[in-house]
Scaffold this active site. Sequence first.
Site, PDB file in Angstrom:
ATOM      1  N   ARG A 138       0.866  -1.181   0.000  1.00 23.60           N
ATOM      2  CA  ARG A 138       0.000   0.000   0.000  1.00 23.60           C
ATOM      3  C   ARG A 138       0.900   1.226   0.000  1.00 23.60           C
ATOM      4  NH1 ARG A 138      -2.316   0.993   5.454  1.00 23.60           N
ATOM      5  NH2 ARG A 138      -0.831   2.715   5.392  1.00 23.60           N
ATOM      6  N   HIS A 157      -3.698   4.549   4.530  1.00 20.12           N
ATOM      7  CA  HIS A 157      -4.839   3.636   4.665  1.00 20.12           C
ATOM      8  C   HIS A 157      -6.083   4.294   4.077  1.00 20.12           C
ATOM      9  CE1 HIS A 157      -8.042   1.239   6.337  1.00 20.12           C
ATOM     10  NE2 HIS A 157      -8.475   2.276   7.023  1.00 20.12           N
ATOM     11  N   TYR A 181       4.103   5.814  11.321  1.00 19.46           N
ATOM     12  CA  TYR A 181       4.409   4.422  11.662  1.00 19.46           C
ATOM     13  C   TYR A 181       5.313   3.709  10.671  1.00 19.46           C
ATOM     14  CZ  TYR A 181       0.214   3.889   8.672  1.00 19.46           C
ATOM     15  OH  TYR A 181      -0.697   3.966   7.653  1.00 19.46           O
TER      16      TYR A 181
END
Lengths: 333, 372
Positions: B266, B270, B279
């Site tokens: 990805r 998100h 993160y």
Amino acid sequence: MATTMLKALNQSLRDALTEDEKVVLLGEDIGTLGGVFRVTDGLKKEFGEHRVVDTPLAESGIVGTAIGLAYRGYRPVVEIQFDGFTYPAFDQLVSQLAKLHYRSRGRVKMPVTVRIPYGGGIGSPEHHSESPEAYFAHTAGLRVFAPSSVQDAYTMLRQAIASDDPVIYFEPKRRYHEKAEVELATPENDSSPKAKVLRAGDDVTVVGYGPTTYTLMDAAQAAEDEGVSLEVIDLRSLDPLDIDTVAESVKRTGKLVVVHEASRTSGLGAEICAQITETCFDYLEHAPLRVTGFDVPYPPSRLESHHLPDLDRVMHAVDTVMRHHEATEGAAK
Amino acid sequence: MLIVSTKHIDVAAECIPTHQLLNVAGERVPDRELDHYVAKLTESDLADFLRDMVVLRRLDNEATALQRQGELGLWAPLLGQEAAQIGSVRATRDSDFIFPSYREHGVAWARGVKAEDLLSVWRGAQSSGWNPNEVNIACQQIVIGAQTLHAAGYGMGIKFDGTDDVAITYFGDGATSQGDVSEAMVFAASYQAPVLFFCQNNQWAISEPVALQSRTQIADRAQGFGLKTWRVDGNDILAVYAATQAALAHCRNGLGPTFIEAVTYRMGSHTTADDPTRYRKPDELEQWKAKDPIDRLVKYLHVIGADVQSYEQRAQNAADELAAQLRAAITAMPDPAVDELFDNVYSEAHEPSVRAREGYLGYLAEFEGEGH
């Protein structure tokens, strides 16, 4: 011929399987064994393993695959073995089954019936005696039926299966062996059953459903001996609620007692009392009362007789609304 | 102390191998098992793959821009997953029924869903961007993994009907931790239902690395449920296409359910509400950019001596056209009428719903003519 509620349910499923080849049954132990209560006895042998399907032990899986079958054009009837095992399927029931017709803007129908033997009074261990109907009555998109009689067990199951909407079907398991004459008729052309006046009366409206209606009929008899006339109403459908039948009665009696086994707080009784207060405020002679299970987890069975509404507790509520009535009548004189 | 390593799992010798037909340099790598599934692909087919992926990436970028400009409430970007989605859906046939999650924009678009209908859901105008009966795709489904059970049930229905269609469900690495996904694999395996479980392992479930979901390769777990399983380079459109063909053939032949783990990444957030810099390290993204699925196919087209420039130009033109048309449609999209609030809660008469609708519409009518 008189038959038991179990046999009436069995016949209802048999008739539905015969009439519509898209009807399939899914559940744990429902095939070879015929179900732990024998509701599906003999059906696998008669209709085959593709119509009466023994499933792995996974409730979410049972309801979730029923949804997939409905997408494929099937009309699944699911058995959850006991009320307390409904919760592993909660997401599939509440977030998927209930919402798919709305989510798809009416393009996807979910004619799924979820049969749940429910309620207490059979001396079972934890998770086998619960009354989870309020969760589902609270959820838009689901219909919730709770038959009380042998005849209704047959007819309302036919209605539930015929409905293009999902129906949570609560079977009063402690009445499974009740016997009565049954007429095997095709369902009325109506997607939900109306409430039914089981016994006409003038002084107090008492409302129940499922297993509690028997207690209410006993109460009506006991009250009659004391010169008090109860009107007993069996709701039959908890969603949609036929509040008009209750309101019509309360407008005559001015007094309402609602009875259910489920815990009190935020239960069906709260909803009925609220709606009756909203629609019949000027007719009420006493605050509507509830007689229910307590706000405790379902207790060990040696305590369940205290938890379940019994004749004495129902009569106590009737006495309370009647005493108030008599006191105000007396003051008026 | 609870320590979760973000290090990728050591691949032991007995683990399922990762199929790759195009290496990072765009060179064709032979694969005995999968080669014949791509043998019939022509240069024109490859050019179509390129166009699909370029248009899809543009659709995705435009949607992100529209969200930033307030036209969408939210968007879940698929940047980096173009090959996994186009390669798999292009291997299906129209009668195969797909149960997607919420990031499968490429799957829906490839099946003919209009871009503005896709985005209408993210704008908040409706809850499903397509009619499932028209495109054989179930409504998008947001509760993680729940749709996999619907695919298992649909696959059971296919088996009862005796046809050779397949139910395909898409989900991510995070979903593999959900009980529903395990239950779906149990049901599909028990009934030997024709179901393809297509897992896009994009390495991240919002902020959680795949190592938090599984201490073994996801594909190895699927095999444990008795599913015929492939693990492929999900940024290699040929490998994805070939493995999907293989899996569908297995299902159609009545050999039971299948599983594909497409290893991808990805590259975006998100959703537009997410900030991946909190993160993950920038160098990880750089490493994956080198494996970009579109670049990979362009390199391969060069390797085989195709007129890449004209194919790219054609793809670019299609992307520009879609983006302009999409923007115009979204910015002009009206809100739904108020009474749609009450539509379709039930399919049959339901008196309380009727009263609620009449009550609210009557309430609103009281204010008509007040000019507010």
